[in-house]
Motif scaffolding. Sequence first.
Motif: not given
Length: 661
Positions: A348-354
Amino acid sequence: MLSTKIFFNNRLKTLLVLAGLAGAVVALRLADIQLLRHEYYLHLAEQNRTQVLYQTAPRGRILTADGQAVAANAPSFNLYYLSAGPKDENYLKRLAADFAPRLQMEEKALLAQLHKGVRSGKALALAENLSPKTAVTLQELLLYYPGVYLVEENKRVYPYGSFASHLVGYLGSMEGKEWKNRDLSLDYRLNAKVGKNGLEKKFEKELKGRDGGVYLEVDYRGRVKRVIEDRKWRSGNDVYLTLNFNLQQAAEKGLKNSKTGRGAAVAMDPRTGAILALATAPAFDPSMFVPYSDEPEVKSRKISEYNLAVQGIYPPASTFKIITAIAAIEKGGFDPKKIIGCPGHYDAGSRVFRCWSTHGPVDFFEGMAGSCDVYFYTIAAQMGPAAIEKVQRMFQFGQPTGVDLPGEKSGNLYGPTKRARNRSYWFIGDTLNLSIGQGELLVTPIKMAQFASAVASKGKIWKPYYLDKVVHSQSGKILKESASEQIGSVDIAPSTWDLLFKALKHTVDTGTAARVKIKGLDVYGKTGTAQNPHGADHGWFMAFAGKEGQEPEIAVAVFVEFGEGGSSAAGPIAREMLKAYFGIEDPVWKPRPKPVVAPAPVVQEPEKETEKQPVAAPSAGAPQPPATPQPETNETERMSLPEPPPAHTQEEKVQETGNAQ
């Protein structure tokens, strides 16, 4: 002299007038007693010369739609000593000696009670609320003791124990406040049992019967002279529910035997809104509040009145992906055949969602069947959260269902509009959480059943109801009857429903909801595993079904608290509920057993005395023994179907995503 005569004449006239007035008052009073309120004063006079041994009337029964009485009545007995009988000391001693062991009393204590009855001259209760078993043992003694009288009453019984206990409720003794505010049209006594919770309380007026009694003639000192009349009681009215007996039993059994024994299951008829099952676990046995006096005393009567089915609020997890799918299709430009790659995470750019697994390339049908988080992250990010919130509102999320049960929670709507009203920001992480039913979104199990019913009926939102009718116990006349009430509709294109039904059917046939695949039925379903920051995750399973080629006639929502997986924890319960409703018997679903490898035989060789050598470390180039395989966190669960069995199904588990800021 004349003045004196006039004075006396005036006084005489005054006395005559007063006498006339007094006579008129007496005449009016006599007319009131003899003519106007004759029945009232006759009743008071009867009370002065009679004594009543009241007999509690049977309460109306509570029955399921298929006629099973889940709240009924059984006889109980009160033992009285009437002082009109023999009073000599030898008689009283023999009476006490014979009755005391059968009443589980001390002989001296019973004799003291008998002496008290003789002194008062009134009817005295020696024991109350005796079981039929004890009454049988006493009956033969009554032939030899004419001063003793056994009066039959009624007590509440619950033949199936904890069956629908949070809906049916329980009884308790009337308390001070209840006595003060009682319905004067009903003949309550100070020790009366009244509904304290659930339907027993809600339909108290309908269920309460008219008590009977044994009327005794007494003298001016209250002493019993003879039995005047044995007046029969009138039973209360019967309450019929919309519950399906076998379905309710299957739901309760499944919840009780689940991994945690905690949860809720609700089933509705998507054609009417009638509640077919409503179960909450742990349940309680309402019989504990109305035991026989000669039964072992219950040590603790503490129960939880918390009805998780209507009061528990939790994230719906992946079952909400149905909403996300509808929003994407309705927004336009949606291609169900478009392939989206799932590498096991979404950047997501600022964070990775698993994602809970690595699904590889999937289209809409495989994304729904495998419950691929990355697929729904992707389509949600493309269309934005407003479209999801719009569909969410169409299904009335964040609102109570309107079921007539106390304490229903409304849950919580989750979307950018509501966040804006609270003057807060909305982030991309919120959109991703929303797309898979996580974050601030909260629902109750009964809301999820209403949601499943709305999908099954292609947009009809019904108000859930559980009362079928109230029937007069003597005449059979229907006194009250419930009717279906549609409280909303979801206006989307027929092609959207067709696409959604195809995806949910594919989820049952080959995906995470395969546990509810049943031969002879068209079943549509979706699993969900809700994150729980306070412990193990919760399991959801929603489904609806009909006979092959026919419209759905049942929608279910099953929730297992701390169940960890929707497919493994809630799925088997939903399956048994559908089987019970349709009367289907088939082999019990069991996970495919792992193959057992027999150990190689050990060859015994003659021992040789050799010098122990140190074990040399293997060289870098030497072959290494294979490492023992360790189970993965989200290992695919392999299961077997009755026929035909699929190669495998997946057990979904939502990974923690949090709210990206």
